[in-house]
Motif scaffolding. Structure first.
Motif, short mmCIF file in Angstrom:
data_model
loop_
_atom_site.label_atom_id
_atom_site.label_comp_id
_atom_site.label_asym_id
_atom_site.label_seq_id
_atom_site.Cartn_x
_atom_site.Cartn_y
_atom_site.Cartn_z
N GLU A 20 -51.12 22.81 -55.42
CA GLU A 20 -51.23 21.60 -53.92
C GLU A 20 -52.43 20.72 -54.27
O GLU A 20 -53.09 21.75 -54.75
N ILE A 21 -51.73 19.76 -54.12
CA ILE A 21 -53.29 18.63 -53.72
C ILE A 21 -53.38 19.03 -52.78
O ILE A 21 -52.60 18.54 -51.71
N ARG A 22 -54.89 19.53 -51.71
CA ARG A 22 -54.68 19.79 -49.99
C ARG A 22 -56.12 18.10 -49.86
O ARG A 22 -57.18 18.10 -50.51
N THR A 48 -52.70 4.11 -39.41
CA THR A 48 -51.45 4.37 -40.28
C THR A 48 -51.83 5.11 -41.69
O THR A 48 -51.17 6.42 -41.79
N GLN A 49 -52.56 4.54 -42.62
CA GLN A 49 -52.91 5.45 -44.31
C GLN A 49 -53.72 5.78 -44.38
O GLN A 49 -53.54 7.26 -44.67
N LEU A 50 -54.63 6.58 -42.94
CA LEU A 50 -55.26 7.58 -42.95
C LEU A 50 -54.59 8.56 -42.28
O LEU A 50 -55.06 9.76 -42.56
N ARG A 51 -53.70 8.14 -41.03
CA ARG A 51 -53.21 9.16 -41.11
C ARG A 51 -52.54 10.17 -41.95
O ARG A 51 -52.00 11.46 -42.23
N ASN A 52 -52.03 9.03 -42.78
CA ASN A 52 -51.18 9.75 -44.36
C ASN A 52 -52.15 10.30 -45.03
O ASN A 52 -51.72 11.68 -45.62
N TYR A 53 -53.19 10.38 -45.29
CA TYR A 53 -53.80 11.10 -45.53
C TYR A 53 -54.42 11.91 -44.81
O TYR A 53 -54.67 12.93 -45.48
N ARG A 54 -54.61 12.38 -43.72
CA ARG A 54 -55.14 13.11 -42.85
C ARG A 54 -54.01 14.35 -42.70
O ARG A 54 -53.68 15.69 -43.51
N GLN A 59 -48.02 10.51 -52.15
CA GLN A 59 -47.64 10.88 -53.19
C GLN A 59 -48.61 10.21 -53.92
O GLN A 59 -48.45 11.26 -55.30
N ARG A 60 -49.10 9.45 -53.85
CA ARG A 60 -50.29 8.92 -55.25
C ARG A 60 -51.89 8.51 -54.30
O ARG A 60 -51.98 8.19 -53.09
#
Length: 88
Positions: A20-22, A48-54, A59-60
């Motif tokens: 897994e990449i965390r 919203t983009q930051l939330r996806n990273y958080r 996926q990429r």
């Protein structure tokens, strides 16, 4: 002609078994005492983009985003991203 077998380790059929990449964004934000709104403003990124990273829902990875996060959070890439090997 038969294909030669790769002497390197073969990937498992299930990608989850690769590990897994965390992304440790939430921990870095807490350590630097920075809110999502502040991070959004400083990195010039949408919340919203930051939330996806958080929330580790990407996926990429985008190198430009990683550079922005490392710059604003004053960390290195190893602090931000972690590889966790698969455990049976």
């Amino acid at each position: 002609m038969q294909k030669k077998e790769n002497p390197l380790r073969q990937l498992p059929a299930n990608s989850a078994e690769c590990g897994e990449i965390r992304i440790n964004l939430i921990q870095l934000m807490e350590k630097k005492n920075i809110s999502m709104n502040q991070l959004s403003f400083r990195t010039e990124m949408q919340r919203t983009q930051l939330r996806n990273y958080r929330d580790n829902k990407i996926q990429r990875l985008d190198i430009d985003i990683l550079k922005r996060l490392c710059y604003v959070l004053e960390c290195n890439l190893h602090d931000l991203i972690e590889y966790i090997p698969f455990q049976e």
